[in-house]
Design an enzyme around this catalytic site. Structure first.
Site, PDB file in Angstrom:
ATOM      1  N   CYS A 120      35.597  61.007  -0.048  1.00  0.00           N
ATOM      2  CA  CYS A 120      35.349  62.045   0.965  1.00  0.00           C
ATOM      3  C   CYS A 120      36.543  62.988   1.092  1.00  0.00           C
ATOM      4  CB  CYS A 120      35.035  61.393   2.308  1.00  0.00           C
ATOM      5  SG  CYS A 120      36.208  60.117   2.795  1.00  0.00           S
TER       6      CYS A 120
ATOM      7  N   HIS B  60      38.366  62.609   9.177  1.00  0.00           N
ATOM      8  CA  HIS B  60      39.729  62.789   8.668  1.00  0.00           C
ATOM      9  C   HIS B  60      40.157  64.222   8.981  1.00  0.00           C
ATOM     10  CE1 HIS B  60      39.076  59.201   6.262  1.00  0.00           C
ATOM     11  NE2 HIS B  60      38.201  59.793   5.474  1.00  0.00           N
TER      12      HIS B  60
HETATM   13  P1  NAD Z   1      29.336  49.918   3.190  1.00  0.00           P
HETATM   14  O1  NAD Z   1      30.085  48.650   3.323  1.00  0.00           O
HETATM   15  O2  NAD Z   1      28.901  50.627   4.413  1.00  0.00           O
HETATM   16  O3  NAD Z   1      28.044  49.694   2.296  1.00  0.00           O
HETATM   17  C1  NAD Z   1      28.083  48.979   1.075  1.00  0.00           C
HETATM   18  C2  NAD Z   1      26.751  48.295   0.847  1.00  0.00           C
HETATM   19  O4  NAD Z   1      26.771  47.655  -0.424  1.00  0.00           O
HETATM   20  C3  NAD Z   1      26.467  47.214   1.881  1.00  0.00           C
HETATM   21  O5  NAD Z   1      25.102  47.306   2.260  1.00  0.00           O
HETATM   22  C4  NAD Z   1      26.735  45.906   1.106  1.00  0.00           C
HETATM   23  O6  NAD Z   1      25.967  44.823   1.566  1.00  0.00           O
HETATM   24  C5  NAD Z   1      26.316  46.306  -0.292  1.00  0.00           C
HETATM   25  N1  NAD Z   1      26.940  45.481  -1.360  1.00  0.00           N
HETATM   26  C6  NAD Z   1      27.875  44.508  -1.241  1.00  0.00           C
HETATM   27  N2  NAD Z   1      28.187  44.019  -2.474  1.00  0.00           N
HETATM   28  C7  NAD Z   1      27.443  44.696  -3.369  1.00  0.00           C
HETATM   29  C8  NAD Z   1      27.311  44.664  -4.782  1.00  0.00           C
HETATM   30  N3  NAD Z   1      28.026  43.807  -5.541  1.00  0.00           N
HETATM   31  N4  NAD Z   1      26.448  45.512  -5.398  1.00  0.00           N
HETATM   32  C9  NAD Z   1      25.711  46.375  -4.664  1.00  0.00           C
HETATM   33  N5  NAD Z   1      25.783  46.466  -3.297  1.00  0.00           N
HETATM   34  C10 NAD Z   1      26.634  45.630  -2.674  1.00  0.00           C
HETATM   35  O7  NAD Z   1      30.257  50.849   2.277  1.00  0.00           O
HETATM   36  P2  NAD Z   1      30.257  52.437   2.245  1.00  0.00           P
HETATM   37  O8  NAD Z   1      31.139  52.937   3.315  1.00  0.00           O
HETATM   38  O9  NAD Z   1      28.848  52.916   2.170  1.00  0.00           O
HETATM   39  O10 NAD Z   1      31.032  52.694   0.878  1.00  0.00           O
HETATM   40  C11 NAD Z   1      30.346  52.701  -0.363  1.00  0.00           C
HETATM   41  C12 NAD Z   1      31.186  53.446  -1.376  1.00  0.00           C
HETATM   42  O11 NAD Z   1      31.326  54.800  -0.938  1.00  0.00           O
HETATM   43  C13 NAD Z   1      32.626  52.934  -1.561  1.00  0.00           C
HETATM   44  O12 NAD Z   1      33.018  53.169  -2.890  1.00  0.00           O
HETATM   45  C14 NAD Z   1      33.422  53.818  -0.622  1.00  0.00           C
HETATM   46  O13 NAD Z   1      34.779  53.903  -0.970  1.00  0.00           O
HETATM   47  C15 NAD Z   1      32.702  55.134  -0.833  1.00  0.00           C
HETATM   48  N6  NAD Z   1      32.846  56.096   0.263  1.00  0.00           N
HETATM   49  C16 NAD Z   1      32.787  55.700   1.558  1.00  0.00           C
HETATM   50  C17 NAD Z   1      32.934  56.633   2.566  1.00  0.00           C
HETATM   51  C18 NAD Z   1      32.896  56.241   4.005  1.00  0.00           C
HETATM   52  O14 NAD Z   1      33.488  56.917   4.827  1.00  0.00           O
HETATM   53  N7  NAD Z   1      32.217  55.206   4.391  1.00  0.00           N
HETATM   54  C19 NAD Z   1      33.127  57.963   2.239  1.00  0.00           C
HETATM   55  C20 NAD Z   1      33.122  58.361   0.888  1.00  0.00           C
HETATM   56  C21 NAD Z   1      32.995  57.409  -0.096  1.00  0.00           C
END
Ligand code: NAD
Length: 365
Positions: free
Chosen positions: A163, A242
């Protein structure tokens, strides 16, 4: 890999019948990012959600069911799949079953679990998009819409950068393209946790990221290597957004003024510019309230928010602040990245306009 289905639009004569590719998209990891990407994809007319995965039956499954997305288990183990039925959810199978019918999988699993998932995508011969929690080295390609859409055309896999890096790219790429060179120092003032997280902190501290420089700035160079950029980061006790404090050095002869920098950004998509003093939107709290007021789903703000009165160009030095809604700025980029990987749209601006128009409809705009 399944192939995109050709869908025939009703009401068109046979001769004029348009063939529209419906790209079959799987979401692996239906959490904060996954549920948002699913809805953004579902809103488009050239792609569809064919399934989302959850690791186990939990309240997130209810959302998928309500949206009508077929639910799959993240794993292939029979016992884990059976647990869904025991929890009251219809589960269509394991990840392998989903990959078999997908053209592209958007991996939204927690950061750093990607490498083992990538092996599964390669084995299934399915295209894949990872998120910013994974390293560039894992995919060898990274993506933001304005920086390198065409370079991602038809590749097997990429990573939509984080992000923060997406936010930096939104305002720095147009500046670089105008100036021909750019050197940047910036500080990321980072939210400690997302609003739905109960396990992260700090709640009573300012936490410098002691790995210097932080990954955010240098990560911009994975999509636009010509921008010389470094960053530092601190985490603060807030969940909303942020905030970036940016100092960019422009080359001699840049020909810009503070006003023309603002005009440049206004002519680029997914950047909102507002005057803090005039609107009374002077903090991230008010930016988020604004997003809720204008009816954005989940109170999201896909755009980067720049305070007009916080921008100043002094000689060759440009100072500005911008706010990033961490849960949502990467969402439309994932949709554009799908078109890049599938080779269905060469022009990033056309893809962005299409993505955003469809999302605007689901936001009721
Ligand atoms: P999250 O924890 O909210 O969601 C992740 C999901 O994946 C959960 O439902 C979890 O149960 C599931 N999961 C767990 N292990 C898994 C596996 N081995 N294979 C597939 N699914 C699995 O996380 P998020 O915040 O949605 O983040 C996801 C990605 O996006 C990460 O790489 C994070 O760095 C990136 N990201 C997050 C944000 C943010 O602010 N949340 C912003 C930009 C990018």
């Amino acid at each position: 890999m399944a192939f995109c289905e050709e869908v025939f639009i009703e009401g068109l004569t046979e001769q004029g019948m348009e063939r529209v590719m419906s790209i079959k998209v799987a979401i692996n990891g239906y959490g904060t990012i996954g549920k948002r990407v699913a809805d953004a994809v579902d809103a488009q007319d050239d792609m569809e959600i064919i399934g989302v995965t959850k690791t186990r039956p939990s309240f997130g499954c209810d959302l998928a069911v309500r949206k009508g997305y077929p639910l799959y288990c993240t794993y292939d183990d029979e016992s884990k799949i059976a647990a869904f039925a025991a929890g009251g959810y219809q589960c269509e199978g394991g990840l392998s079953d989903l990959l078999e019918i997908a053209d592209v999988v958007v991996d939204c699993s927690p950061g750093k679990v990607g490498a083992s998932n990538k092996e599964k995508y390669l084995a299934a011969d399915v295209k894949y998009i990872f998120q910013g929690g994974e390293k560039h080295a894992m995919t060898g390609m990274s993506y933001t819409s304005s920086a390198n859409h065409l370079e991602n055309k038809n590749v097997q896999g990429t990573r939509v950068v984080s992000c923060n890096t997406t936010g930096l790219s939104r305002t720095l790429v147009p500046l670089y393209e105008h100036c021909g060179s750019l050197s940047v120092e910036c500080t990321m003032i980072r939210r400690a946790a997302d609003p739905g997280d109960s396990a992260k902190g700090p709640i009573n501290a300012i936490k410098p990221v002691l790995k210097v420089p932080s990954h955010h700035g240098p990560d911009v160079m994975t999509v636009k290597p010509e921008i010389a950029i470094n960053s530092m980061a601190v985490a603060v006790p807030t969940t909303l957004m942020h905030c970036h404090s940016i100092v960019a050095t422009l080359p001699d002869g840049h020909g810009l003024t503070t006003q023309s920098v603002l005009e440049l950004w206004k002519s680029n998509p997914r950047i909102i510019i507002m005057n803090g003093a005039e609107t009374n939107i002077t903090t991230t709290a008010e930016v988020m309230e604004y997003a809720r007021d204008i009816g954005r789903k989940w109170g999201d703000l896909h755009e980067i928010f720049v305070w007009e009165d916080g921008v100043k160009l002094d000689g060759n030095t440009l100072y500005y602040f911008q706010a990033i809604h961490q849960e949502s700025d990467v969402i439309p980029e994932n949709v554009d990245a799908i078109r890049a990987l599938m080779g269905t749209e060469d022009d990033w601006r056309v893809s962005v306009a299409k993505t955003d128009a469809a999302i605007a409809i689901y936001n009721g705009i």
